[in-house]
Design an enzyme around this catalytic site. Structure first.
Site, PDB file in Angstrom:
ATOM      1  N   ASP A  13      46.318 -21.946  45.847  1.00 56.13           N
ATOM      2  CA  ASP A  13      47.181 -22.667  46.561  1.00 56.13           C
ATOM      3  C   ASP A  13      47.458 -22.237  48.107  1.00 56.13           C
ATOM      4  O   ASP A  13      48.489 -22.326  48.698  1.00 56.13           O
ATOM      5  CB  ASP A  13      48.477 -22.619  45.834  1.00 56.13           C
ATOM      6  CG  ASP A  13      48.481 -23.259  44.505  1.00 56.13           C
ATOM      7  OD1 ASP A  13      47.796 -24.124  44.230  1.00 56.13           O
ATOM      8  OD2 ASP A  13      49.280 -22.599  43.707  1.00 56.13           O
ATOM      9  N   LYS A  16      43.541 -25.002  50.552  1.00 58.76           N
ATOM     10  CA  LYS A  16      41.988 -25.153  50.555  1.00 58.76           C
ATOM     11  C   LYS A  16      42.069 -26.761  50.941  1.00 58.76           C
ATOM     12  O   LYS A  16      41.049 -27.029  51.728  1.00 58.76           O
ATOM     13  CB  LYS A  16      41.388 -24.657  49.383  1.00 58.76           C
ATOM     14  CG  LYS A  16      41.543 -23.182  49.128  1.00 58.76           C
ATOM     15  CD  LYS A  16      40.965 -22.734  47.734  1.00 58.76           C
ATOM     16  CE  LYS A  16      41.525 -23.099  46.790  1.00 58.76           C
ATOM     17  NZ  LYS A  16      43.060 -22.733  46.504  1.00 58.76           N
ATOM     18  N   GLY A  40      44.711 -28.021  42.202  1.00 57.64           N
ATOM     19  CA  GLY A  40      45.595 -29.066  42.779  1.00 57.64           C
ATOM     20  C   GLY A  40      45.604 -29.071  44.223  1.00 57.64           C
ATOM     21  O   GLY A  40      46.132 -28.167  44.837  1.00 57.64           O
ATOM     22  N   HIS A  41      44.523 -29.822  44.820  1.00 56.06           N
ATOM     23  CA  HIS A  41      44.515 -29.438  46.399  1.00 56.06           C
ATOM     24  C   HIS A  41      45.024 -30.648  47.099  1.00 56.06           C
ATOM     25  O   HIS A  41      44.846 -31.939  46.695  1.00 56.06           O
ATOM     26  CB  HIS A  41      42.949 -29.321  46.695  1.00 56.06           C
ATOM     27  CG  HIS A  41      42.136 -28.304  45.897  1.00 56.06           C
ATOM     28  ND1 HIS A  41      40.804 -28.081  46.082  1.00 56.06           N
ATOM     29  CD2 HIS A  41      42.761 -27.344  45.332  1.00 56.06           C
ATOM     30  CE1 HIS A  41      40.685 -27.032  45.682  1.00 56.06           C
ATOM     31  NE2 HIS A  41      41.668 -26.284  45.018  1.00 56.06           N
ATOM     32  N   GLN A 224      41.263 -22.320  43.116  1.00 58.19           N
ATOM     33  CA  GLN A 224      42.086 -21.130  42.682  1.00 58.19           C
ATOM     34  C   GLN A 224      41.801 -19.798  43.827  1.00 58.19           C
ATOM     35  O   GLN A 224      41.758 -20.501  44.960  1.00 58.19           O
ATOM     36  CB  GLN A 224      41.455 -20.379  41.543  1.00 58.19           C
ATOM     37  CG  GLN A 224      41.958 -21.346  40.313  1.00 58.19           C
ATOM     38  CD  GLN A 224      40.904 -22.540  40.011  1.00 58.19           C
ATOM     39  OE1 GLN A 224      39.696 -22.185  39.918  1.00 58.19           O
ATOM     40  NE2 GLN A 224      41.408 -23.598  39.820  1.00 58.19           N
TER      41      GLN A 224
END
Ligand code: GDP
Ligand code: IMO
Ligand code: MG
Length: 423
Positions: A13, A16, A40-41, A224
């Site tokens: 988080d 990225k 989750g991007h 990650q």
């Protein structure tokens, strides 16, 4: 042409998704190399927020090709939802999104096994996102998995049924019982497979190596962060893939001598979601302020993220393991308003002061020594040029550069694509 990597250096988080989106204009191809829907991007531009889980963060650009590499694990059910979100924005993914035949599939029963494993661990749980990541990678290394390429075989359903049957038996080994309706789960899975079939399945290692030969520019997108790496992270509180630079080689089929720049991305402080040690974690007002101002809630699970000061001991470790050539500092804006900031510069471990990350970093094994910095008060979020950045922030940045011996090339001052300052 060599392939550049973008990797998170902390516990995920870091931002990225935002930076891949910002950099996509410089690349022909964006390729995800590991992880799956546990990621989750978040991308924000033109006043809209998008969250991607498996799809590379270059998908919103007109020209870039996006590749889901062999190292990724795909849940067709979640993938279908992601594609439907793109439909809303008229994104033509059938021509711009390519899927490796060697990527493994997350079956509904992988998710059930994840839930059973976590529940049975009780207090010792990993804090998994429960997306079936661990069980799917276990089947991959156990040589039992199903891959995207299997969907091109006539007997894929038989393979699916055999593996599902085995999983159901395995579920009985756990001392907790998970409720499920297999028929419903399978119906959903099959719909997901139908949607996935709208995309092109490719031999991605061939595709990417040809692209390299033809001087195409490629950016590999990590998921990650390095401290969640299966080998180098805070095991067992990690994910089940290599999140570090080596994972890009195995997750895309690209040789180490084809790697160019390694962009390492970190928050100006630290966050972690899920269980596991976190030496600089704050349990006071400062931590609460970071969480509140930084909106620190998971993009995939919505869980509150734990917050703490920047940990230079851990950051240097991640830079070393990845061979980082350029740094990017995110969320500097969140630290505006603190009178004093702290950076962890060494640990006390077994009666000695150390500056490397030791085997045990639980609170009973390490205590942290900090260096203090004067904070900055200015709101950074409207700043667009490096000359506008406050002096105290530049001192904070200069200290990190000196200690890590890597330049900080981007300072991010807000979640929007435009809130990005080049240095
Ligand atoms: P990723 O998993 O590394 O792509 O990061 P996430 O999207 O899970 O989490 C990063 C969060 O911070 C998202 O909500 C972003 O919109 C937000 N974000 C990214 N960069 C910045 C920044 O510089 N400042 C602020 N305030 N928010 C940011
Ligand atoms: P992105 O790509 C932050 C964490 C989970 C849990 C551990 C194992 O958005 O940075 P898993 O679901 O893999 O079994 O969970 O890893 N985790 C993440 N934390 N960002 C992520 O991805 C994460 N993906 C997994 O919270 O502690
Ligand atoms: Mg995330």
């Amino acid at each position: 042409m060599k392939i550049d990597l973008l990797l998170g250096l902390q516990w995920g988080d870091e931002g990225k998704g935002k930076i891949v989106d910002v950099l996509t204009k410089n690349y022909d191809i964006i390729a995800r190399f590991q992880g799956g829907p546990n990621a989750g991007h978040t991308l924000i531009f033109d006043g809209k927020k998008h969250v991607l889980h498996t799809i590379p963060s270059g998908i919103f650009h007109k020209t870039a090709m996006n590749v889901v590499g062999n190292g990724v694990v795909i849940d067709p059910v979640i993938f279908k939802k992601e594609l439907e979100n793109l439909d809303v924005h008229n994104i033509d993914y059938t021509s711009k999104l390519l899927i490796s035949r060697k990527a493994h599939l997350i079956l509904p029963t992988h998710r059930l096994l994840d839930a059973a494993s976590e529940t049975s661990k009780g207090k010792a749980k990993i804090g998994s996102t429960l997306k079936g990541i661990g069980p799917t990678y276990m089947d991959k290394t156990g040589r039992n998995g199903m891959r995207v390429g299997d969907l091109e075989l006539d007997n894929w359903k038989e393979k699916y049924e055999a593996l599902t049957k085995k999983h159901i038996k395995m579920l009985h080994f756990f001392d907790v019982q998970i409720e499920y309706n297999l028929e419903e789960l399978e119906a959903e899975f099959c719909k997901g497979i139908d949607k996935l079939r709208q995309l092109q399945f490719i031999d991605s290692e061939e595709y990417l190596n040809n692209a390299i030969k033809n001087n195409k520019t490629i950016l590999a997108e990590g998921a990650q962060g390095s401290l969640l790496d299966i080998d180098f992270g805070t095991y067992p509180f990690v994910t089940s893939s290599n999140t570090t630079a080596a994972g890009a080689c195995t997750g895309l089929g690209v040789a180490p001598n084809k790697i160019g720049d390694v962009f390492g991305i970190f928050k100006a402080y630290t966050t972690r979601v899920g269980s596991g040690p976190f030496p600089t974690e704050l349990f006071d007002k400062d931590g609460e302020t970071m969480a509140k101002v930084g909106h620190e809630f998971g993009a995939t699970t919505g869980r509150a993220r734990r917050c703490g000061w920047l940990d230079l001991v851990a950051l240097k470790y991640a830079i070393q393991v990845n061979g980082v050539t350029q740094l990017m500092m995110m969320k500097g804006d969140v630290l505006s308003g603190f009178d004093t900031l702290k950076i962890a510069t060494s640990y006390n471990y077994k009666g000695k002061e150390i500056t490397h990350l030791p085997y045990n970093i639980e609170p009973e094994n390490v205590s942290v020594n900090y260096t203090e910095f004067k904070g900055w008060q200015a709101d950074l979020t409207k700043m667009t040029h490096k000359d506008q950045l406050p002096k105290n922030l530049l001192e904070y940045v200069a200290f990190i550069e000196k200690e890590t011996e890597v330049p900080i090339k981007i300072v991010s001052v807000g979640p929007d694509r435009l809130q990005t300052i080049d240095r």
